[in-house]
Structures are given as structure tokens and as C-alpha cells.
Design a protein around this motif. Structure first.
Motif, short mmCIF file in Angstrom:
data_model
loop_
_atom_site.label_atom_id
_atom_site.label_comp_id
_atom_site.label_asym_id
_atom_site.label_seq_id
_atom_site.Cartn_x
_atom_site.Cartn_y
_atom_site.Cartn_z
N VAL A 266 4.63 -9.96 0.11
CA VAL A 266 5.25 -8.70 -0.33
C VAL A 266 5.33 -8.69 -1.86
N PHE A 267 5.61 -9.84 -2.45
CA PHE A 267 5.64 -9.97 -3.91
C PHE A 267 4.25 -10.28 -4.47
N LEU A 268 3.57 -11.28 -3.93
CA LEU A 268 2.29 -11.73 -4.49
C LEU A 268 1.19 -10.68 -4.35
N GLY A 269 1.34 -9.78 -3.37
CA GLY A 269 0.35 -8.71 -3.23
C GLY A 269 0.43 -7.68 -4.33
N ARG A 270 1.53 -7.65 -5.06
CA ARG A 270 1.68 -6.71 -6.17
C ARG A 270 1.37 -7.33 -7.52
N PHE A 271 1.38 -8.67 -7.58
CA PHE A 271 1.22 -9.34 -8.87
C PHE A 271 0.19 -10.47 -8.78
N TYR A 272 -0.80 -10.35 -9.64
CA TYR A 272 -1.79 -11.41 -9.78
C TYR A 272 -1.03 -12.69 -10.16
N THR A 273 -1.38 -13.81 -9.53
CA THR A 273 -0.62 -15.04 -9.76
C THR A 273 -1.55 -16.19 -10.12
N GLU A 274 -1.28 -16.81 -11.27
CA GLU A 274 -2.01 -17.98 -11.72
C GLU A 274 -1.18 -19.23 -11.42
N PHE A 275 -1.80 -20.19 -10.75
CA PHE A 275 -1.17 -21.46 -10.42
C PHE A 275 -1.77 -22.53 -11.35
N ASP A 276 -1.03 -22.87 -12.37
CA ASP A 276 -1.50 -23.78 -13.41
C ASP A 276 -1.04 -25.20 -13.08
N VAL A 277 -1.93 -25.96 -12.46
CA VAL A 277 -1.60 -27.32 -12.04
C VAL A 277 -1.38 -28.22 -13.25
N GLY A 278 -2.24 -28.11 -14.25
CA GLY A 278 -2.18 -28.99 -15.41
C GLY A 278 -0.89 -28.86 -16.19
N ASN A 279 -0.44 -27.62 -16.41
CA ASN A 279 0.78 -27.39 -17.18
C ASN A 279 2.01 -27.19 -16.30
N GLN A 280 1.83 -27.30 -14.98
CA GLN A 280 2.92 -27.14 -14.02
C GLN A 280 3.71 -25.86 -14.31
N ARG A 281 3.01 -24.75 -14.23
CA ARG A 281 3.63 -23.46 -14.47
C ARG A 281 2.92 -22.39 -13.65
N LEU A 282 3.58 -21.25 -13.51
CA LEU A 282 3.03 -20.08 -12.83
C LEU A 282 2.91 -18.94 -13.82
#
Length: 409
Positions: A360-376
């Protein structure tokens, strides 16, 4: 004439270099949705109950964590991978709320296995036996089997020597109707059963991606049947979102957990500084009990989040503030209307004190999962994106073909 010919060749060379750079940096795999899915009060309640079990981790007698599975009949996203040499193909759910890869094995005789693709280890020249037993218990069933090692490929990349689960027994009717065969977890290693290294971490360590980053573009309202967006490995695609990504550091490198500034319904503040998890394997938004109670009171909703309604236009946005930026979700996305009865796609479960931001949230917002910097990173999805844009290679190839043809006229 010679000068013009030289300029044409130089332009062509530049275009080909650009294409090469694009192809080298980002690797894409289409993700799909269940073509028969319709969100309703019944599916909301079913999904809520499965999420309750997914986040109520227990341990079996052999020491393996119990990983609860989201409702297969709900709004889940899945894509194609291959295992072995030559390739054997499977549909898997890409789940940032877990960390293991498993598919049915050829020795499985359960009904669910018979209705899905199974892995034939004898047909793969790169298969290596492991044999360690594993067992995962779900809300309405379970899977068990053993660990194996082989090559795993998707988005044009091949991970060597990936440990995965071969399921030999599937119990529970929810597996029978699943549109995909297994799960590919994209959480951090601490979540993995039996200490298995997750697939994406192996991609990074084997140098297959330019950056230790993956991102999801999920279409919750696409115009093409069964089309759900894409998973991008190695970075993000700015053409799929508007503005800049807003980043939030993780507070826990297990689940993809970050801290919100605040969460509100319109101008009514619901919470401040609550933690939240970005989970592609969850359909709903899940709130802690106290926060959900406050939300339900605003709508006059009963214990299951239902209330009488007429027009959704009268209801305010659901607003999540992250790193000082407001992310707004219109009522039509978090309220499901069935005639004069409405249901909140925001629910609660009793086992957690954090929010779970599902599709419901992720379908409205492109999401980057940054493993190296441990951030979204989050940004609104681009309203201009059409399904055809996601076939980037084909479109770019067509454009190039047309452009090159014109160059020589």
C-alpha cells in the motif's frame, strides 16, 4: 560528404557507448502481480492474520527459525529466476522481509509441488549437494526439505554456488493456489535460516553488480494485466520516480527498518519517531496497536477496520514524514470501498511495536534498498511511466534502430 560520414559514425559510436553504460550499471527483472487479485475486506483480514504469524518468530526443536509466509492469494509481486545448468526456471516472490531462497524439489510429492515447477538436481551439471535439513512453519502449513548449492540467475546475472532450500514436503492449501513457486528473500543475513548467505549479498561479493544497491518499482494500479513493475539490481532508475530520493538510515540491518519523523492522517498526528519496516512481501500497512486504535477511532471503524462510507474524496491523506519530507497516500489507496462499506488497508497485529510498510505504501513510492550504506531511499513513482517503458532494452533498441536508419538517409 566524408565529414558528414565521420560525424555520423562518431554519433553512432557515442550512442552505443551510452547504451553499454546503461546496460552495465543496472540489471532489471520484471515483476508481476496475481492477475485475479481483487483487494477486499476478506483479503485484508487474511493478509493481516498472515502478517501476524510472519512477524511472530518462533524456533522449532531443531533450532531453525519459523518464518511466516504472507498470503499467496493476496497482492504479492513475483518474477522469474533460473537455477542450475542448463537453466531450470521458477517464479519467486522477491521478499525484503525474509532472507532465504527456496523452491520445490523433484522428490516432493505434495499437491502444491505437483502444481508448480520443481528443481531436478540430477539435470544440473553445476549442482553440489549440501544435505542440511531445514523446516519452515507457516500459519496454515509448512515446508521442509534440505539445502542444496547451485548457480542462480536472474536479471542477466548469475550467482555461483548459491545455497538454497529444496522443499520435499509442502503442507497447507495456501501453497496449492500460489502464483509463484518459491521465495527469494532480500533481507539481511541475520534473518537467514541456518546462516545461509542471501542471494543479493553473494551478487555483491562476486562483483556482479556495480553498486550494492537494489530498488523496487511496484505498480499497484497498472493498466496491463499481470504487470507489476520491476526489480532493479545495482542502483536506481531516475526515470521511474519524481524528484530526488529521500534517504533514511537503517536502525536495524536485519529487516529493512528505518525511523519515521511522524505519521498522520491529514492534520491528525498519529505517531512521532516510530520505527517502520519496508517489506515487499507484505500487502498492507501494519500499525502498532495503539496507533491503529487512534486511526480506527478517526473513521469510526470496528475491530476489523470496517465502517460505513459514501465517497472516498471526503477522507484525508495518510502522511508519512521521513527525513523531513512528507510522503502522502490518498484515501483511495489505503481505504477499500465495497458499495457503502469501507475497509482500512491499515491494520494492526499484536506482536510488534513498529510499522510495516507493505505494498500500500511501496506501490506509491519508488524504493531504493542500499545494502552498502544500510539505508533506504524513497521518491514518488513517476506518473508518466507506462508499462512499455520498463522494456528499456527493447525500446532503446528500437530507438537506436530508427536513429541509425535515419543517420544514413
Amino acid at each position: 560528404m566524408a565529414g558528414a560520414q565521420t560525424r555520423k559514425l562518431a554519433l553512432l559510436a557515442g550512442i552505443l557507448v551510452l547504451v553499454g553504460l546503461v546496460g552495465a550499471s543496472l540489471h532489471r527483472i520484471p515483476v508481476h502481480r496475481s492477475p485475479k487479485f481483487t483487494r477486499s475486506h476478506k483479503t485484508i483480514v487474511a493478509e493481516r492474520d498472515f502478517i501476524q504469524r510472519k512477524y511472530s518468530r518462533q524456533y522449532t526443536a531443531n533450532g531453525y527459525p519459523v518464518e511466516q509466509l504472507s498470503n499467496f492469494d493476496n497482492f504479492q509481486y513475483y518474477g522469474n529466476i533460473s537455477i542450475g545448468t542448463p537453466s531450470q526456471y521458477f517464479l519467486v516472490q522477491f521478499d525484503t522481509g525474509s532472507a532465504n531462497l527456496w523452491v520445490p524439489g523433484s522428490s516432493c510429492t505434495s499437491t502444491a509441488c505437483q502444481d508448480h515447477q520443481v528443481f531436478y538436481e540430477s539435470q544440473s551439471s553445476t549442482y553440489v549437494a549440501n544435505g542440511t535439513s531445514f523446516s519452515i512453519t507457516y500459519g496454515t502449513g509448512s515446508v521442509s526439505g534440505y539445502l542444496s548449492v547451485d548457480y542462480v540467475s536472474f536479471a542477466g546475472l548469475t550467482v555461483r554456488n548459491q545455497t538454497f532450500g529444496e522443499v520435499t514436503t509442502e503442507q497447507g492449501t495456501n501453497f496449492v493456489d500460489a502464483y509463484f513457486d518459491g521465495i527469494l528473500g532480500m533481507g539481511f543475513p541475520i534473518l537467514a535460516v541456518d546462516g545461509v548467505t542471501p542471494t543479493f549479498q553473494n551478487m555483491v561479493s562476486q562483483g556482479l553488480v556495480q553498486s550494492p544497491v537494489f530498488s523496487f518499482f511496484l505498480r499497484d494500479n497498472g493498466s496491463v494485466v499481470n504487470y507489476g513493475g520491476e526489480l532493479i539490481l545495482g542502483g536506481s532508475d531516475p526515470s521511474l520516480y519524481r524528484g530526488d530520493l529521500t534517504y533514511a538510515d537503517l536502525v536495524q540491518a536485519a529487516y529493512w527498518k528505518f525511523q519515521t519523523d511522524s505519521i498522520a492522517i491529514g492534520s491528525t498526528l498519529i505517531s512521532t519517531y516510530d520505527a517502520a519496516i519496508a517489506d515487499t512481501g507484505t500487502s498492507l500497512i501494519i500499525a502498532p496497536v495503539a496507533e491503529y486504535t487512534a486511526i480506527a477511532a478517526l473513521f469510526g471503524a470496528d475491530s476489523e477496520g470496517t465502517f460505513e462510507c459514501t465517497s472516498l474524496d471526503a477522507y484525508p491523506d495518510f502522511v508519512v514524514t521521513i527525513s523531513g519530507v512528507d510522503f502522502r497516500i490518498a484515501a483511495k489507496y489505503y481505504i477499500i470501498q465495497e458499495n457503502y462499506l469501507c475497509s482500512l488497508a491499515i491494520q494492526s497485529i499484536s506482536s510488534q511495536d513498529f510499522w510495516i510498510m507493505g505494498d500500500v505504501f511501496l506501490g506509491r513510492f519508488y524504493t531504493e534498498f542500499d545494502v552498502g550504506n544500510q539505508r533506504l531511499g524513497f521518491a514518488p513513482v513517476s506518473a508518466a511511466v507506462s508499462p512499455r517503458q520498463l522494456a528499456l532494452g527493447q525500446i532503446l533498441g528500437l530507438v537506436l534502430a530508427c536513429g541509425v536508419w535515419k543517420l544514413w538517409q
